[in-house]
Write an enzyme that holds these catalytic residues in place. Structure first.
Site, mmCIF file in Angstrom:
data_model
loop_
_atom_site.group_PDB
_atom_site.id
_atom_site.type_symbol
_atom_site.label_atom_id
_atom_site.label_comp_id
_atom_site.label_asym_id
_atom_site.label_seq_id
_atom_site.Cartn_x
_atom_site.Cartn_y
_atom_site.Cartn_z
ATOM 1 N N GLU A 177 -16.687 19.843 79.604
ATOM 2 C CA GLU A 177 -17.902 19.193 79.103
ATOM 3 C C GLU A 177 -17.838 18.824 77.618
ATOM 4 O OE1 GLU A 177 -21.407 21.433 80.163
ATOM 5 O OE2 GLU A 177 -21.087 21.060 82.294
ATOM 6 N N GLU A 365 -18.488 22.486 88.740
ATOM 7 C CA GLU A 365 -19.601 23.401 88.466
ATOM 8 C C GLU A 365 -20.855 22.898 89.146
ATOM 9 O OE1 GLU A 365 -20.755 24.449 84.481
ATOM 10 O OE2 GLU A 365 -18.685 24.748 83.852
HETATM 11 C C1 NOJ Z 1 -21.998 24.223 81.749
HETATM 12 C C2 NOJ Z 1 -20.915 25.023 81.095
HETATM 13 O O1 NOJ Z 1 -19.632 24.532 81.348
HETATM 14 C C3 NOJ Z 1 -21.010 26.501 81.360
HETATM 15 O O2 NOJ Z 1 -20.328 27.133 80.332
HETATM 16 C C4 NOJ Z 1 -22.469 26.904 81.463
HETATM 17 O O3 NOJ Z 1 -22.631 28.283 81.514
HETATM 18 C C5 NOJ Z 1 -23.056 26.271 82.694
HETATM 19 N N1 NOJ Z 1 -22.876 24.836 82.653
HETATM 20 C C6 NOJ Z 1 -24.539 26.575 82.919
HETATM 21 O O4 NOJ Z 1 -25.276 26.114 81.859
#
Ligand code: NOJ
Length: 457
Positions: A177, A365
């Site tokens: 991200e 994710e």
């Molecule tokens: C995005 C991130 O990559 C991760 O580190 C985070 O904990 C999750 N989404 C949830 O916010």
């Protein structure tokens, strides 16, 4: 047939996704490992940032976190017991090179060797993210992502990782991200390293985008057959009202949130037409950069949780748009106050799939935080299970319509450190008692395990 009915009709069976579909869980080093000073590890920007007053919910930090550094074997056995055969984790740069550049740390390397070996011994495929936000603090002192030298620091780091682990790791993700770590860390100042403003944001964007491609090239140089990807946060963006001003505002947010990092990688350049402020980035660009930004990734990791509703706003500098909070819209939300909106993931898969040059797509994710209640040693987190089912149905719909989605990873395996929100939001399939480090499988974890039963890796 209306969409809701259509969705209901799609029942959820693992077989429907095909036998090659990869099922897994995702994590990140700083959020789970703890042992922040163990065995020669250097400090990262998150060690520094969490020690500053007022930055993190109740001054939490990842010093211990889920103690994964010591409990990785136990966690991997649990993963296997739950029928999970793909594990996404990240390497902590300052664990393997404490000062960011220069002398590597054999004990740090050893930890990841043991972790990878244990995964393989248990028939769990490692999916490795090279950068999940924990920049070595020593590099931040030299400007971090705002300093163009990061390209050579990053290349050295990637080279070391590939030399050490590339014989066993077949799936790599270069960045996690990028928009979030440059946006929250170098524009809004709410994540490490806490910098603000365009003068930090713009160079950080460009250098992260360059590293994304440069890191990928290094992996391929050593292991041409390795699968190399990178991951993007994304949200389905919709205008608040069907009026030109809101439509344009939504288009700008979409460019920022969903297009900024993928399009330069695909050779399309930055979305400058929609984001005029990006013109100022020219200052940081050198001749030849457009070519350097490109890389033909084997896969793109799509990370989606929610959608945003956007309204035009004169008051917000540069972007002239703001989102209408989900709480104000009377829609179902998670503990992060994010709207639960399964169609969002379908829309995002469609969007990324529509780029001709995008090859495979993995949902690297997806998941939800809810307040978990332990009753008689059990956690009946129905809402999390329903969230996962709803989003998976949308993924299945995308797949049935021919989109090239090849796998799905739940965020997250265990509860963990949720950055500025500390340990309060719990995203895990497995509950962690942070006092005792006891793991308890939630009902959602049992559901996922049943769903995956007998999966072929
Ligand atoms: C995005 C991130 O990559 C991760 O580190 C985070 O904990 C999750 N989404 C949830 O916010």
């Amino acid at each position: 047939m209306v969409k809701e009915e259509q969705e209901k009709k799609l029942s959820l069976k693992r077989e429907d996704f095909g036998k090659d579909f990869k099922w897994g869980v995702s994590t990140a080093a700083y959020q789970i490992e703890g042992s922040h000073q163990a065995d020669g590890k250097g400090p990262s920007i998150w060690d520094i940032f969490t020690a500053k007053r007022g930055k993190i919910y109740q001054a939490h930090n990842g010093n211990i976190a889920c103690d994964f550094y010591n409990k990785y074997e136990e966690d991997l056995y649990l993963m296997k017991d739950l029928n999970i055969h793909n594990f996404r984790f990240s390497i902590s740069w300052s664990r393997v090179i404490p000062a960011g550049v220069g002398v590597p740390n054999p004990e740090g390397i050893d930890f990841y060797n043991k972790l990878i070996d244990k995964c393989l011994a248990l028939d769990i495929e490692p999916w490795v993210t090279l950068y999940h936000w924990d920049l070595p603090a020593a590099l931040e002192q030299k400007g971090g992502w705002t300093n163009r030298e990061i390209i050579s620091w990053f290349k050295d780091y990637v080279t070391l990782c590939v030399q050490c682990f590339g014989d066993r790791v077949k799936n790599w993700m270069v960045l996690n991200e990028p928009l979030v770590f440059v946006g929250a860390g170098y524009f809004l100042g709410v994540h490490a390293p806490g910098k603000r403003g365009m003068k930090n944001f713009l160079p950080a964007i460009h250098h992260a985008a360059l590293c994304q491609a440069e890191g990928a090239r290094i992996i391929k140089q050593y292991y041409p057959l390795a699968k190399v990807g990178t991951t993007f946060s994304c949200s389905f963006i919709e205008p608040s009202r069907p009026i030109q001003k809101d439509i344009m505002a939504a288009q700008r947010i979409d460019a920022l949130v969903n297009r900024l990092f993928i399009e330069p990688a695909l050779g399309m350049g930055y979305p400058v037409e929609d984001l005029k402020f990006l013109k100022k980035m020219e200052k940081y660009q050198l001749p030849g950069d457009k070519a350097l930004l490109q890389f033909d990734f084997d896969f793109i990791g799509v990370q989606n949780y929610t959608r945003e509703i956007i309204k035009h706003s004169w008051f917000v500098p540069y972007i002239k748009a703001r989102n209408i909070k989900a709480e104000k819209r009377k829609v179902p939300i998670t503990a992060m106050k994010w709207e639960i909106y399964p169609d969002s993931i379908y829309q995002m898969l469609k969007k990324f799939n529509s780029y001709k040059k995008v090859r495979d797509i993995y949902v690297t994710e997806n998941g939800a935080a809810f307040k978990d209640i332990i009753e008689d040693g059990r956690i009946n987190d129905k809402r999390r299970t329903n969230y996962l089912k709803g989003y998976l149905k949308a993924v299945l719909q995308a797949k049935k319509e021919g989109m090239n989605v090849k796998g799905y990873f739940v965020w997250s395996f265990t509860d963990n450190f949720e950055w500025a929100e500390g340990f309060r939001p719990r995203f895990g399939l497995v509950h962690v008692d942070y006092q005792t480090q006891k793991r308890t499988i939630k009902a959602s974890g049992k559901w996922y395990s049943n769903f995956l039963r007998n999966q072929v890796k």
